[in-house]
Design an enzyme around this catalytic site. Sequence first.
Site, PDB file in Angstrom:
ATOM      1  N   PRO A   1       5.878  41.942 -22.553  1.00 24.66           N
ATOM      2  CA  PRO A   1       4.431  42.218 -22.574  1.00 24.66           C
ATOM      3  C   PRO A   1       4.119  43.683 -22.273  1.00 24.66           C
ATOM      4  O   PRO A   1       3.277  44.300 -22.930  1.00 24.66           O
ATOM      5  CB  PRO A   1       3.883  41.288 -21.476  1.00 24.66           C
ATOM      6  CG  PRO A   1       4.883  40.178 -21.385  1.00 24.66           C
ATOM      7  CD  PRO A   1       6.218  40.832 -21.644  1.00 24.66           C
ATOM      8  N   TYR A   2       4.824  44.242 -21.290  1.00 24.22           N
ATOM      9  CA  TYR A   2       4.630  45.652 -20.952  1.00 24.22           C
ATOM     10  C   TYR A   2       5.004  46.551 -22.137  1.00 24.22           C
ATOM     11  O   TYR A   2       4.259  47.480 -22.485  1.00 24.22           O
ATOM     12  CB  TYR A   2       5.482  45.991 -19.728  1.00 24.22           C
ATOM     13  CG  TYR A   2       5.518  47.451 -19.371  1.00 24.22           C
ATOM     14  CD1 TYR A   2       4.426  48.063 -18.773  1.00 24.22           C
ATOM     15  CD2 TYR A   2       6.650  48.220 -19.630  1.00 24.22           C
ATOM     16  CE1 TYR A   2       4.456  49.404 -18.443  1.00 24.22           C
ATOM     17  CE2 TYR A   2       6.688  49.566 -19.303  1.00 24.22           C
ATOM     18  CZ  TYR A   2       5.594  50.158 -18.707  1.00 24.22           C
ATOM     19  OH  TYR A   2       5.631  51.488 -18.387  1.00 24.22           O
ATOM     20  N   MET A   3       6.120  46.267 -22.779  1.00 27.89           N
ATOM     21  CA  MET A   3       6.554  47.084 -23.911  1.00 27.89           C
ATOM     22  C   MET A   3       5.587  46.957 -25.089  1.00 27.89           C
ATOM     23  O   MET A   3       5.379  47.920 -25.841  1.00 27.89           O
ATOM     24  CB  MET A   3       7.973  46.717 -24.332  1.00 27.89           C
ATOM     25  CG  MET A   3       9.030  47.025 -23.285  1.00 27.89           C
ATOM     26  SD  MET A   3       9.019  48.779 -22.769  1.00 27.89           S
ATOM     27  CE  MET A   3      10.190  48.709 -21.384  1.00 27.89           C
TER      28      MET A   3
ATOM     29  N   LYS B   1       2.828  49.375 -24.361  1.00 26.96           N
ATOM     30  CA  LYS B   1       3.240  50.751 -24.598  1.00 26.96           C
ATOM     31  C   LYS B   1       3.374  51.038 -26.098  1.00 26.96           C
ATOM     32  O   LYS B   1       3.011  52.116 -26.567  1.00 26.96           O
ATOM     33  CB  LYS B   1       4.567  51.045 -23.881  1.00 26.96           C
ATOM     34  CG  LYS B   1       4.511  50.912 -22.365  1.00 26.96           C
ATOM     35  CD  LYS B   1       3.467  51.804 -21.706  1.00 26.96           C
ATOM     36  CE  LYS B   1       3.886  53.262 -21.637  1.00 26.96           C
ATOM     37  NZ  LYS B   1       2.851  54.088 -20.928  1.00 26.96           N
TER      38      LYS B   1
END
Lengths: 210, 210
Positions: free
Chosen positions: B124-126, B129
């Site tokens: 999810p973080y990637m 980004k």
Amino acid sequence: MTTLVIGANGQIGRQLCALAREAGEPIRAMIREPAQQPWFEERGIETVIADLEGDFTHVFDGCDQVLFTAGSGPHTGPDKTLLIDLYGAIRAVDVAREHGLSRFLMVSAMRAEDPQAAPEKLRPYMAAKFAADAYLRASGLPYVILKPGRLTDEPATERVAASLEETGGTNTVSRGNVAHALLHLVKAGGLVDREFVLLDGQRPIAEVLA
Amino acid sequence: MTTLVIGANGQIGRQLCALAREAGEPIRAMIREPAQQPWFEERGIETVIADLEGDFTHVFDGCDQVLFTAGSGPHTGPDKTLLIDLYGAIRAVDVAREHGLSRFLMVSAMRAEDPQAAPEKLRPYMAAKFAADAYLRASGLPYVILKPGRLTDEPATERVAASLEETGGTNTVSRGNVAHALLHLVKAGGLVDREFVLLDGQRPIAEVLA
């Protein structure tokens, strides 16, 4: 002109698929699990099983346009918002472009234009929709972005509006009206690079989405 | 040439600010709370207080470029990932463009290029980004995107590498080396529309970020 429906098993997706089938509009319903298949098969709707978090490139073969109505929804965890609403949409745009599809129809949300104006708990979801819409606009693919207001389960009236000004502030739209609007967009192939807010209202769909 | 540092109070942000001050490089540190101010004031670093989730347009006045190193981090809740890492970055890009800034330096992440290749809990973080980087690329603003590997607190060696091939698979980089690399980018105004993976390695920073 075959339309790939991503998110076909959702509440809007199912209604849209049923309407398209009745109208004789060729669609392919992308669903996640075999257990979701019978509902579509009973209605004579072609299905293809693929996971938006996995590899779904193969399901685009033979399709002309794509309708993205998948959503983890504003009430699931924001990790899924990132993986489905944001990154699933981004990958669908990439795959559609790689396959040379003619148009991408995106179901977004009214408040996605300005997430900071949304109620606080909806802001993360609206941020994801904002970014997905921006990615589509910048992709070079011909697109239509539909931005419904707050969804309800009221019966479809097939009468809609395009702004809060027009409705006098009422911010809702029935999923049935959204499905009818999507069928209109699926058929209106000449409509490209357009964005529409959609609310319950008083005007015919074809007039509002013109 | 004044650089606005968004996320100045983060672990990388603080190191970068200290290095820039030592190098005599004009910066303005954007921080969220007055309580964060003394650390910067003791070092003679200009601060400005603004919230990335609020209105921060005023802090860009008089700045020439912006360095975005704000991050809720991969271990905070994904709602903050959406509001800070994704939408905060998007708004910073918009404001930088409206203010006619000359360059946007983005701290991204190595795996942001392909979120599906990242470990599941980081995906999810990637995805956030990935979308923020894509928004910057499409913005028309001159940019540099720096993609560090997994961050560590090892001492800065000022020796880095540009790929996993070069390191033989080692995927880490110290925050100190990232800060030194950012100082190099801040000063290298001619570097535009470039993207660099950054890992701990054996080569000088100026050679890797050339």
